[in-house]
Design a protein around this motif. Structure first.
Motif, PDB file in Angstrom:
ATOM      1  N   GLY A 133      -4.248  32.685  -9.753  1.00 39.89           N
ATOM      2  CA  GLY A 133      -4.165  32.633  -8.307  1.00 39.89           C
ATOM      3  C   GLY A 133      -4.662  33.872  -7.606  1.00 39.89           C
ATOM      4  O   GLY A 133      -4.406  34.047  -6.405  1.00 39.89           O
ATOM      5  N   GLN A 134      -5.362  34.740  -8.296  1.00 42.42           N
ATOM      6  CA  GLN A 134      -5.844  36.003  -7.722  1.00 42.42           C
ATOM      7  C   GLN A 134      -7.319  35.845  -7.338  1.00 42.42           C
ATOM      8  O   GLN A 134      -8.214  36.425  -7.961  1.00 42.42           O
ATOM      9  N   ILE A 135      -7.597  35.055  -6.319  1.00 39.86           N
ATOM     10  CA  ILE A 135      -8.967  34.718  -5.975  1.00 39.86           C
ATOM     11  C   ILE A 135      -9.759  35.939  -5.491  1.00 39.86           C
ATOM     12  O   ILE A 135     -10.932  36.116  -5.830  1.00 39.86           O
ATOM     13  N   ASP A 136      -9.131  36.793  -4.687  1.00 40.12           N
ATOM     14  CA  ASP A 136      -9.833  37.983  -4.192  1.00 40.12           C
ATOM     15  C   ASP A 136     -10.185  38.924  -5.346  1.00 40.12           C
ATOM     16  O   ASP A 136     -11.279  39.512  -5.378  1.00 40.12           O
ATOM     17  N   ALA A 137      -9.274  39.058  -6.300  1.00 44.09           N
ATOM     18  CA  ALA A 137      -9.544  39.900  -7.467  1.00 44.09           C
ATOM     19  C   ALA A 137     -10.669  39.306  -8.314  1.00 44.09           C
ATOM     20  O   ALA A 137     -11.481  40.036  -8.893  1.00 44.09           O
ATOM     21  N   ALA A 138     -10.725  37.976  -8.361  1.00 41.88           N
ATOM     22  CA  ALA A 138     -11.803  37.323  -9.103  1.00 41.88           C
ATOM     23  C   ALA A 138     -13.160  37.625  -8.474  1.00 41.88           C
ATOM     24  O   ALA A 138     -14.152  37.877  -9.178  1.00 41.88           O
ATOM     25  N   ILE A 139     -13.222  37.623  -7.134  1.00 41.50           N
ATOM     26  CA  ILE A 139     -14.477  37.929  -6.433  1.00 41.50           C
ATOM     27  C   ILE A 139     -14.918  39.362  -6.727  1.00 41.50           C
ATOM     28  O   ILE A 139     -16.094  39.626  -7.021  1.00 41.50           O
ATOM     29  N   LEU A 159     -23.779  33.358 -13.318  1.00 40.15           N
ATOM     30  CA  LEU A 159     -23.078  34.432 -12.632  1.00 40.15           C
ATOM     31  C   LEU A 159     -23.096  34.207 -11.120  1.00 40.15           C
ATOM     32  O   LEU A 159     -22.061  34.336 -10.445  1.00 40.15           O
ATOM     33  N   ARG A 160     -24.233  33.862 -10.567  1.00 41.92           N
ATOM     34  CA  ARG A 160     -24.337  33.602  -9.133  1.00 41.92           C
ATOM     35  C   ARG A 160     -23.517  32.373  -8.744  1.00 41.92           C
ATOM     36  O   ARG A 160     -22.878  32.342  -7.686  1.00 41.92           O
ATOM     37  N   TYR A 161     -23.548  31.359  -9.597  1.00 41.54           N
ATOM     38  CA  TYR A 161     -22.791  30.131  -9.312  1.00 41.54           C
ATOM     39  C   TYR A 161     -21.293  30.427  -9.285  1.00 41.54           C
ATOM     40  O   TYR A 161     -20.561  29.956  -8.393  1.00 41.54           O
ATOM     41  N   ALA A 162     -20.802  31.198 -10.270  1.00 38.38           N
ATOM     42  CA  ALA A 162     -19.372  31.525 -10.315  1.00 38.38           C
ATOM     43  C   ALA A 162     -18.963  32.318  -9.086  1.00 38.38           C
ATOM     44  O   ALA A 162     -17.867  32.104  -8.527  1.00 38.38           O
ATOM     45  N   TYR A 163     -19.832  33.203  -8.631  1.00 41.53           N
ATOM     46  CA  TYR A 163     -19.526  34.007  -7.442  1.00 41.53           C
ATOM     47  C   TYR A 163     -19.469  33.110  -6.199  1.00 41.53           C
ATOM     48  O   TYR A 163     -18.543  33.226  -5.381  1.00 41.53           O
ATOM     49  N   ALA A 164     -20.434  32.190  -6.078  1.00 42.45           N
ATOM     50  CA  ALA A 164     -20.442  31.272  -4.937  1.00 42.45           C
ATOM     51  C   ALA A 164     -19.203  30.385  -4.943  1.00 42.45           C
ATOM     52  O   ALA A 164     -18.587  30.139  -3.893  1.00 42.45           O
ATOM     53  N   ASP A 165     -18.806  29.909  -6.104  1.00 44.36           N
ATOM     54  CA  ASP A 165     -17.640  29.033  -6.210  1.00 44.36           C
ATOM     55  C   ASP A 165     -16.369  29.776  -5.825  1.00 44.36           C
ATOM     56  O   ASP A 165     -15.482  29.219  -5.159  1.00 44.36           O
ATOM     57  N   ALA A 166     -16.263  31.036  -6.242  1.00 39.68           N
ATOM     58  CA  ALA A 166     -15.089  31.841  -5.873  1.00 39.68           C
ATOM     59  C   ALA A 166     -15.054  32.102  -4.364  1.00 39.68           C
ATOM     60  O   ALA A 166     -13.988  32.039  -3.735  1.00 39.68           O
ATOM     61  N   LEU A 167     -16.223  32.377  -3.780  1.00 39.91           N
ATOM     62  CA  LEU A 167     -16.286  32.580  -2.327  1.00 39.91           C
ATOM     63  C   LEU A 167     -15.844  31.330  -1.569  1.00 39.91           C
ATOM     64  O   LEU A 167     -15.126  31.407  -0.569  1.00 39.91           O
ATOM     65  N   LEU A 168     -16.258  30.175  -2.075  1.00 40.24           N
ATOM     66  CA  LEU A 168     -15.896  28.926  -1.414  1.00 40.24           C
ATOM     67  C   LEU A 168     -14.390  28.697  -1.483  1.00 40.24           C
ATOM     68  O   LEU A 168     -13.774  28.248  -0.508  1.00 40.24           O
ATOM     69  N   GLY A 171     -12.550  30.470   1.083  1.00 38.45           N
ATOM     70  CA  GLY A 171     -12.797  30.053   2.457  1.00 38.45           C
ATOM     71  C   GLY A 171     -13.991  30.716   3.106  1.00 38.45           C
ATOM     72  O   GLY A 171     -14.195  30.570   4.314  1.00 38.45           O
ATOM     73  N   ARG A 172     -14.803  31.396   2.346  1.00 39.08           N
ATOM     74  CA  ARG A 172     -15.983  32.088   2.886  1.00 39.08           C
ATOM     75  C   ARG A 172     -17.205  31.183   2.674  1.00 39.08           C
ATOM     76  O   ARG A 172     -18.061  31.419   1.845  1.00 39.08           O
ATOM     77  N   GLU A 173     -17.261  30.108   3.468  1.00 45.35           N
ATOM     78  CA  GLU A 173     -18.227  29.037   3.243  1.00 45.35           C
ATOM     79  C   GLU A 173     -19.673  29.486   3.448  1.00 45.35           C
ATOM     80  O   GLU A 173     -20.555  29.112   2.668  1.00 45.35           O
ATOM     81  N   ASP A 174     -19.941  30.271   4.470  1.00 41.60           N
ATOM     82  CA  ASP A 174     -21.319  30.698   4.735  1.00 41.60           C
ATOM     83  C   ASP A 174     -21.867  31.543   3.592  1.00 41.60           C
ATOM     84  O   ASP A 174     -23.008  31.357   3.146  1.00 41.60           O
ATOM     85  N   GLU A 175     -21.047  32.457   3.103  1.00 38.65           N
ATOM     86  CA  GLU A 175     -21.474  33.283   1.971  1.00 38.65           C
ATOM     87  C   GLU A 175     -21.635  32.419   0.718  1.00 38.65           C
ATOM     88  O   GLU A 175     -22.545  32.638  -0.087  1.00 38.65           O
TER      89      GLU A 175
END
Length: 324
Positions: A133-139, A159-168, A171-175
């Motif tokens: 549940g540590q989404i910010d730490a994952a980013i 790597l890029r896909y995992a980063y995009a999925d974590a951002l989504l 709640g950071r949809e645009d990023e």
């Protein structure tokens, strides 16, 4: 691996090699089948590190994480290599122990990994953070020089896909949209579904052309089926004509005389042949009707009408069916 197999008798080495080839060939398309081949190879040569590694990956592909972890540990003991460290940590995640995966991410073995192995370990650690549940730490875990690099490497799309999925998820949809686009640009082999994720974010819905063709074919089949009763009606008409002709011939017996004493042998043979010919036509019509399921009741009805017509022309002075 070849060197390891050379330690086995030739026939045994060939059998093991064939099974390992099938594991490699099927592991992406049919993991369960690949797992079966790996078990055969394991039974034949359990002391070969390459066999234990292949068995581990086959078990991992079928989500048998405990079994996979045991095989990877055995292979590591045999070879002394740390290259399996990231996938071993991911097995801990699969077993519901993300904290162990995080602990493995801090072990000295990670420093012995090559660049690809270190990126893989970073992906596993970020996944473990998300499990807890540590989404910010994952980013933050995924933010690295490898992520920022414009160079394309085999690990770049994931790597890029995992980063995009974590951002989504954060709640950071645009990023997230931006990084799904970057993942798609680097994913020449289609190893991720970045294009689908982008379309989902943009509200685009794809229609499977194959499904449309199947629906169209089903509609055509239904139309053909709806026309089938017309052909059945024609068959029924043929049978009715045959039955009516038989009935007409039976009625002519009453006009000639039911006792049968007035017929000579020649007339009797001719009439029998004609009756048999009509019977053959009726049987042929009945068979054609039976070929269509809807026509079966009509066939039975026609047979009953023929039987009743024949029985009605039998008189007390005849020994069998009336002659035409």
């Amino acid at each position: 691996m070849r060197q390891e197999l050379m330690s086995l008798p030739k026939t045994l080495a060939e059998d093991v090699a064939r099974n390992l080839v099938m594991v490699a060939r099927l592991i992406d398309e049919d993991p369960e089948e690949a797992y079966g081949y790996s078990r055969v190879a394991l039974r034949l040569a359990s002391r070969v590190a390459a066999v234990r590694e292949a068995a581990g990956f086959a078990a991992y592909a079928t989500q048998k994480y405990g079994e996979a972890l045991a095989e990877f540990r055995a292979a590591k003991r045999m070879t002394g290599s740390v290259e399996l460290w990231p996938v071993m940590a991911d097995c801990e995640r699969g077993l519901g122990r993300p904290e162990r995966a995080m602990a493995m991410a801090g072990e000295p073995e990670v420093q012995k990994l090559d660049k690809a192995g270190q990126v893989e370990m970073r992906l596993v650690a970020a996944g473990a953070r998300r499990d807890m549940g540590q989404i910010d730490a994952a980013i933050v875990t995924l933010q690295s020089p490898e992520l920022a690099s414009h160079a394309i490497h085999p690990w770049t799309p994931r790597l890029r896909y995992a980063y995009a999925d974590a951002l989504l998820e954060a709640g950071r949809e645009d990023e997230a949209r931006e990084w799904f686009g970057k993942a798609l640009e680097s994913d020449k082999d289609g190893s991720t579904d970045a294009s689908d994720r982008l379309a989902e974010l943009d509200g685009v819905e794809f229609v499977d052309a194959l499904d449309e063709d199947e629906e169209r074919a089903a509609g055509t089949a239904a139309a053909v089926t709806s026309e089938a009763p017309a052909a059945t009606t024609a068959d029924e008409s043929d049978e009715d004509v045959a039955d009516n002709d038989l009935a007409d011939n039976d009625v002519s017996d009453d006009d000639t005389g039911a006792d049968g004493d007035e017929y000579d042998d020649e007339e009797d043979d001719d009439d029998t042949d004609e009756l048999n010919a009509w019977a053959d036509r009726a049987d042929a019509a009945a068979e054609s009707v039976e070929a269509a399921p809807e026509a079966a009741p009509a066939t039975e009805a026609g047979t009953e009408e023929s039987t009743e017509s024949t029985e009605s022309t039998e008189g007390p002075g005849t020994d069998g069916p009336a002659k035409a």
